[in-house]
Scaffold this motif. Structure first.
Motif, PDB file in Angstrom:
ATOM      1  N   ASP A  88      -8.684 -63.906 -50.174  1.00 34.15           N
ATOM      2  CA  ASP A  88      -8.548 -64.998 -51.148  1.00 34.15           C
ATOM      3  C   ASP A  88      -9.429 -66.167 -50.723  1.00 34.15           C
ATOM      4  N   GLY A  89      -9.996 -66.817 -51.699  1.00 40.26           N
ATOM      5  CA  GLY A  89     -10.870 -67.948 -51.399  1.00 40.26           C
ATOM      6  C   GLY A  89     -12.288 -67.525 -51.077  1.00 40.26           C
ATOM      7  N   ASP A  90     -12.592 -66.239 -51.260  1.00 40.47           N
ATOM      8  CA  ASP A  90     -13.940 -65.734 -51.020  1.00 40.47           C
ATOM      9  C   ASP A  90     -14.919 -66.456 -51.951  1.00 40.47           C
ATOM     10  N   PRO A  91     -15.979 -67.069 -51.397  1.00 37.45           N
ATOM     11  CA  PRO A  91     -16.928 -67.795 -52.252  1.00 37.45           C
ATOM     12  C   PRO A  91     -17.656 -66.890 -53.239  1.00 37.45           C
ATOM     13  N   LEU A  92     -17.627 -65.572 -52.992  1.00 32.01           N
ATOM     14  CA  LEU A  92     -18.316 -64.665 -53.902  1.00 32.01           C
ATOM     15  C   LEU A  92     -17.463 -64.280 -55.104  1.00 32.01           C
ATOM     16  N   SER A  93     -16.201 -64.736 -55.124  1.00 27.19           N
ATOM     17  CA  SER A  93     -15.285 -64.269 -56.157  1.00 27.19           C
ATOM     18  C   SER A  93     -15.771 -64.610 -57.570  1.00 27.19           C
ATOM     19  N   SER A  94     -16.380 -65.781 -57.739  1.00 24.03           N
ATOM     20  CA  SER A  94     -16.836 -66.162 -59.075  1.00 24.03           C
ATOM     21  C   SER A  94     -17.966 -65.264 -59.574  1.00 24.03           C
ATOM     22  N   SER A  95     -18.649 -64.590 -58.633  1.00 23.40           N
ATOM     23  CA  SER A  95     -19.782 -63.750 -59.023  1.00 23.40           C
ATOM     24  C   SER A  95     -19.351 -62.542 -59.839  1.00 23.40           C
ATOM     25  N   LEU A  96     -18.084 -62.168 -59.750  1.00 24.65           N
ATOM     26  CA  LEU A  96     -17.633 -60.967 -60.436  1.00 24.65           C
ATOM     27  C   LEU A  96     -17.715 -61.086 -61.950  1.00 24.65           C
ATOM     28  N   SER A  97     -17.636 -62.287 -62.442  1.00 19.65           N
ATOM     29  CA  SER A  97     -17.721 -62.462 -63.895  1.00 19.65           C
ATOM     30  C   SER A  97     -19.163 -62.628 -64.361  1.00 19.65           C
ATOM     31  N   CYS A  98     -20.099 -62.682 -63.413  1.00 21.77           N
ATOM     32  CA  CYS A  98     -21.509 -62.885 -63.772  1.00 21.77           C
ATOM     33  C   CYS A  98     -22.177 -61.572 -64.147  1.00 21.77           C
ATOM     34  N   LYS A  99     -23.148 -61.662 -65.035  1.00 22.25           N
ATOM     35  CA  LYS A  99     -23.968 -60.505 -65.384  1.00 22.25           C
ATOM     36  C   LYS A  99     -25.113 -60.388 -64.365  1.00 22.25           C
ATOM     37  N   VAL A 100     -25.677 -59.179 -64.280  1.00 24.96           N
ATOM     38  CA  VAL A 100     -26.721 -58.918 -63.280  1.00 24.96           C
ATOM     39  C   VAL A 100     -28.013 -58.480 -63.969  1.00 24.96           C
TER      40      VAL A 100
END
Length: 391
Positions: A88-100
């Motif tokens: 929890d609190g992983d700074p990469l967590s928001s990246s999961l909703s991003c497109k690639v």
């Protein structure tokens, strides 16, 4: 993130027992080739500004909805989600909703039977893992794209273990020996055709699994012992044993293609001339000094040792005179010119073909697994997430 991945040439290949999970009917072995000569380079970027996933291959945008590509993306995002839940609190967590956005280029012909899809999916899995912060074994992710891709995640000599579990968790790649293990081993790729294959390897193997009794017999009764023997030959650097087994296995793979109904033929007349050339070269020396193997295409992969390369290249030049590209006929590692003795020329008993039978030769050696490229000039995507214009 940008990385490069190697091409791997394999033997003891078979079909798939599960097409969706890409699980093989038998284990197999491969040799990872050096990226100085053959590689796929991939850049992946994620951004909240992207509205959809997009992918470019060799400068052309491809359909991102391809099932195997989607399977790779789903699996890497699933692993990233699992990691985020654990931390929890992983700074990469928001990246999961991003497109690639992904761009990938090969420095060799893409659909001609040089294992380009394996290198491509290995590179895709490795690059996406870095972007999404995934640190687990990537065999399963790469395998979802192309079964052989899991072997391109390692350097040297690599085994793809077929595994037994129905979920495929134990169908993974493992290194048998590192790239430094056999420094004298050399690989020559004789490019006969850079054209797209009439029958793709995935479609062809599916037909073989469904219609070839020989393929099933091979998987159950031949491959297990050959896997053990091939591993021994590699570990002991037994070139004659390695070479003979490589050729026999290539021949049997193509026998299963002919046993498929309707039959599949990947080899052409030039491929057969290369096979005869290798056997006559070895017979002249009274020793197995050169070996061939053919994947699902007409191009030959030749294994030999460094002290034999120059003479064999001379034999190829004699039998398949270069066309107008004489200066560019030999690419890759430097090979000193060597004369062809009258005795060997007579033993080959082959009249030279018309020019361009063999388009060119790539000389290479065993190499390492994926590499991170830190040089910004190597990045394929610009700051806007679109492919950089060609230089």
């Amino acid at each position: 993130n940008v990385c490069s991945c190697p091409v791997s040439m394999h033997s003891l290949d078979g079909g798939k027992r599960d097409e969706e999970l890409v699980l093989p009917i038998n284990s197999s072995l491969s040799v990872t080739l050096h990226q100085d000569q053959l590689k796929t380079t991939t850049t992946a970027v994620i951004s909240k500004d992207f509205t959809e996933d997009r992918i470019w291959l060799n400068g052309r945008e491809e359909d991102v909805g391809q099932p195997r590509l989607q399977a790779c993306l789903r699996e890497i995002r699933r692993l990233a989600r699992k990691r985020r839940n654990a931390w929890d609190g992983d700074p990469l967590s928001s990246s999961l909703s991003c497109k690639v956005h992904v761009a990938s280029v090969n420095n060799f012909p893409t659909a001609a039977g040089l294992a380009s899809s394996a290198a491509g999916y290995a590179c895709l899995a490795y690059t996406l893992a870095r972007v999404y912060g995934v640190e687990s074994d990537l065999s399963e992710v790469a395998r979802r794209g192309s079964g052989s891709a899991c072997r391109s995640l390692y350097g040297g000599f690599v085994e793809w273990q077929m595994g037994e579990q129905t979920d495929g968790k134990d169908s993974v790649a493992r290194q048998v020996a590192p790239e430094s293990h056999w420094p004298e081993l050399r690989v020559l790729i004789l490019v006969v055709s850079a054209e797209k294959k009439p029958t793709g390897s995935t479609v062809g193997m599916r037909a073989s699994v469904e219609t070839s009794p020989l393929l099933q017999f091979r998987a159950e009764s031949v491959v297990p012992a050959r896997m053990a023997e091939m591993t021994r030959c590699i570990r002991e650097r037994d070139f004659p044993g390695f070479a003979q087994l490589t050729m026999k296995d290539s021949n049997q793979f193509h026998a299963t293609c002919l046993d498929t109904f309707p039959p599949i033929s990947y080899l052409n007349a030039v491929s057969w001339r290369i096979i005869h050339l290798v056997h006559r070269f070895n017979a002249h020396h009274g020793d197995t000094k050169v070996a061939y193997t053919f994947d699902a295409g007409p191009n030959a992969v030749i294994f030999t040792l460094d002290d034999t390369v120059a003479e064999f290249v001379a034999a190829v030049r004699h039998s398949f005179p270069p066309g107008s590209n004489g200066d560019a006929f030999l690419k890759g590692l430097q090979v000193r010119p060597a004369p062809l003795s009258a005795e060997l020329q007579a033993a080959l008993a082959m009249e030279p073909t018309t020019p361009d039978g063999v388009k060119y030769i790539i000389a290479t050696q065993v190499g390492p697994g994926p590499q991170i490229l830190d040089n910004p000039s190597a990045h394929l995507l610009g700051p806007d997430g679109l492919p950089k214009p060609a230089a």
